[in-house]
Design an enzyme around this catalytic site. Structure first.
Site, mmCIF file in Angstrom:
data_model
loop_
_atom_site.group_PDB
_atom_site.id
_atom_site.type_symbol
_atom_site.label_atom_id
_atom_site.label_comp_id
_atom_site.label_asym_id
_atom_site.label_seq_id
_atom_site.Cartn_x
_atom_site.Cartn_y
_atom_site.Cartn_z
ATOM 1 N N GLY A 11 37.944 30.604 31.419
ATOM 2 C CA GLY A 11 37.761 31.696 30.477
ATOM 3 C C GLY A 11 36.441 31.715 29.733
ATOM 4 O O GLY A 11 36.349 32.298 28.650
ATOM 5 N N ASN A 13 33.706 33.382 30.548
ATOM 6 C CA ASN A 13 33.230 34.770 30.465
ATOM 7 C C ASN A 13 34.099 35.596 29.513
ATOM 8 O O ASN A 13 33.596 36.472 28.811
ATOM 9 C CB ASN A 13 33.170 35.417 31.846
ATOM 10 C CG ASN A 13 31.930 35.013 32.601
ATOM 11 O OD1 ASN A 13 30.827 35.105 32.078
ATOM 12 N ND2 ASN A 13 32.095 34.556 33.829
ATOM 13 N N LYS A 61 52.898 42.999 45.127
ATOM 14 C CA LYS A 61 51.734 43.245 44.272
ATOM 15 C C LYS A 61 51.930 44.482 43.408
ATOM 16 O O LYS A 61 51.540 44.498 42.240
ATOM 17 C CB LYS A 61 50.472 43.387 45.121
ATOM 18 C CG LYS A 61 49.210 43.595 44.288
ATOM 19 C CD LYS A 61 47.982 43.748 45.145
ATOM 20 C CE LYS A 61 47.534 42.388 45.557
ATOM 21 N NZ LYS A 61 46.125 42.297 45.924
ATOM 22 N N MET A 86 40.942 35.806 39.860
ATOM 23 C CA MET A 86 40.843 35.459 41.277
ATOM 24 C C MET A 86 41.917 36.130 42.139
ATOM 25 O O MET A 86 42.397 35.563 43.104
ATOM 26 C CB MET A 86 40.898 33.928 41.433
ATOM 27 C CG MET A 86 39.780 33.209 40.692
ATOM 28 S SD MET A 86 38.123 33.816 41.069
ATOM 29 C CE MET A 86 37.937 33.229 42.734
ATOM 30 N N ARG A 87 42.254 37.349 41.791
ATOM 31 C CA ARG A 87 43.180 38.145 42.594
ATOM 32 C C ARG A 87 42.480 39.434 42.999
ATOM 33 O O ARG A 87 41.679 39.976 42.243
ATOM 34 C CB ARG A 87 44.439 38.485 41.805
ATOM 35 C CG ARG A 87 45.214 37.270 41.317
ATOM 36 C CD ARG A 87 46.598 37.630 40.878
ATOM 37 N NE ARG A 87 47.416 38.074 41.992
ATOM 38 C CZ ARG A 87 47.927 37.277 42.929
ATOM 39 N NH1 ARG A 87 47.659 36.002 42.907
ATOM 40 N NH2 ARG A 87 48.680 37.762 43.883
ATOM 41 N N HIS A 105 30.322 38.860 39.207
ATOM 42 C CA HIS A 105 30.320 38.060 40.430
ATOM 43 C C HIS A 105 29.111 37.127 40.414
ATOM 44 O O HIS A 105 28.003 37.570 40.102
ATOM 45 C CB HIS A 105 30.271 38.984 41.659
ATOM 46 C CG HIS A 105 30.381 38.257 42.941
ATOM 47 N ND1 HIS A 105 31.558 37.701 43.373
ATOM 48 C CD2 HIS A 105 29.448 37.956 43.884
ATOM 49 C CE1 HIS A 105 31.346 37.113 44.547
ATOM 50 N NE2 HIS A 105 30.070 37.250 44.861
#
Length: 185
Positions: A11, A13, A61, A86-87, A105
């Site tokens: 965490g 960012n 999902k 990360m999904r 990214h």
């Protein structure tokens, strides 16, 4: 403007966005897909509500993202920032916030997409590394690039590269969010 920040790991960012104190930005929710992730403690320390849901607890999902959307809508979230989430975002969340989901990214897109961008770039032997902030689309690390920052590196210490990338991320993401907010007001 209200935002939710999605994260899966430590965490840093997320914390950089909170601590940036961007005028007009209200961070109302941190969404995490990994119970026990360090970002949950950061959110508590910073006074940001957390929504922690394990995707495995849902039939698919769409059901997982529908549960998230319920909370986003209840809080009147205007846009979403992915920060080490990360999904892969699916249709349900994407369609609800199309054009309003930002991602950071650790590479200069369109090169080195995916979860191992730093390693991939380092192992390829590039001499220019960087960070990209972009609006997502339904492809992996695709979408409209909003901001990039690069640096040359001629050394051989992968961890040094990652440290420099994180330092750039913590400045570039708040700058890009500020510019994005101006563009949608």
């Amino acid at each position: 403007m209200k935002t939710a920040i999605f994260a899966s790991g430590s965490g840093t960012n997320f914390e950089a966005l909170v601590n940036a104190n961007i005028p007009g930005l209200e961070i109302v929710l941190m969404v995490c897909d990994k119970p026990g992730a360090k970002v949950i403690d950061r959110a508590a320390r910073l006074g940001v509500e957390s929504l922690v849901l394990s995707p495995r607890s849902f039939v698919d999902k769409a059901a997982y993202e529908t549960a998230i959307l319920g909370r986003l809508k209840a809080l009147n979230v205007d846009f979403v920032c992915l920060a080490g989430y990360m999904r892969i975002v699916g249709d349900t969340l994407y369609n609800a916030y199309k054009g309003r989901i930002l991602n950071i990214h650790p590479a200069l897109l369109p090169s080195f997409k995916g979860a191992h961008a730093i390693d991939d770039a380092f192992n390829f032997g590039v001499k220019v590394f960087g960070v990209t902030v972009h609006l997502i689309d339904l492809t992996i690390d695709g979408g409209t690039i909003l901001a990039q920052r690069a640096f040359e590196y001629h050394g051989n210490d992968r961890d040094e590269v990652e440290t420099r990338i994180h330092a750039i991320e913590h400045v570039l993401y708040p700058e890009a969010v500020t510019q994005f907010m101006k563009s949608i007001q």
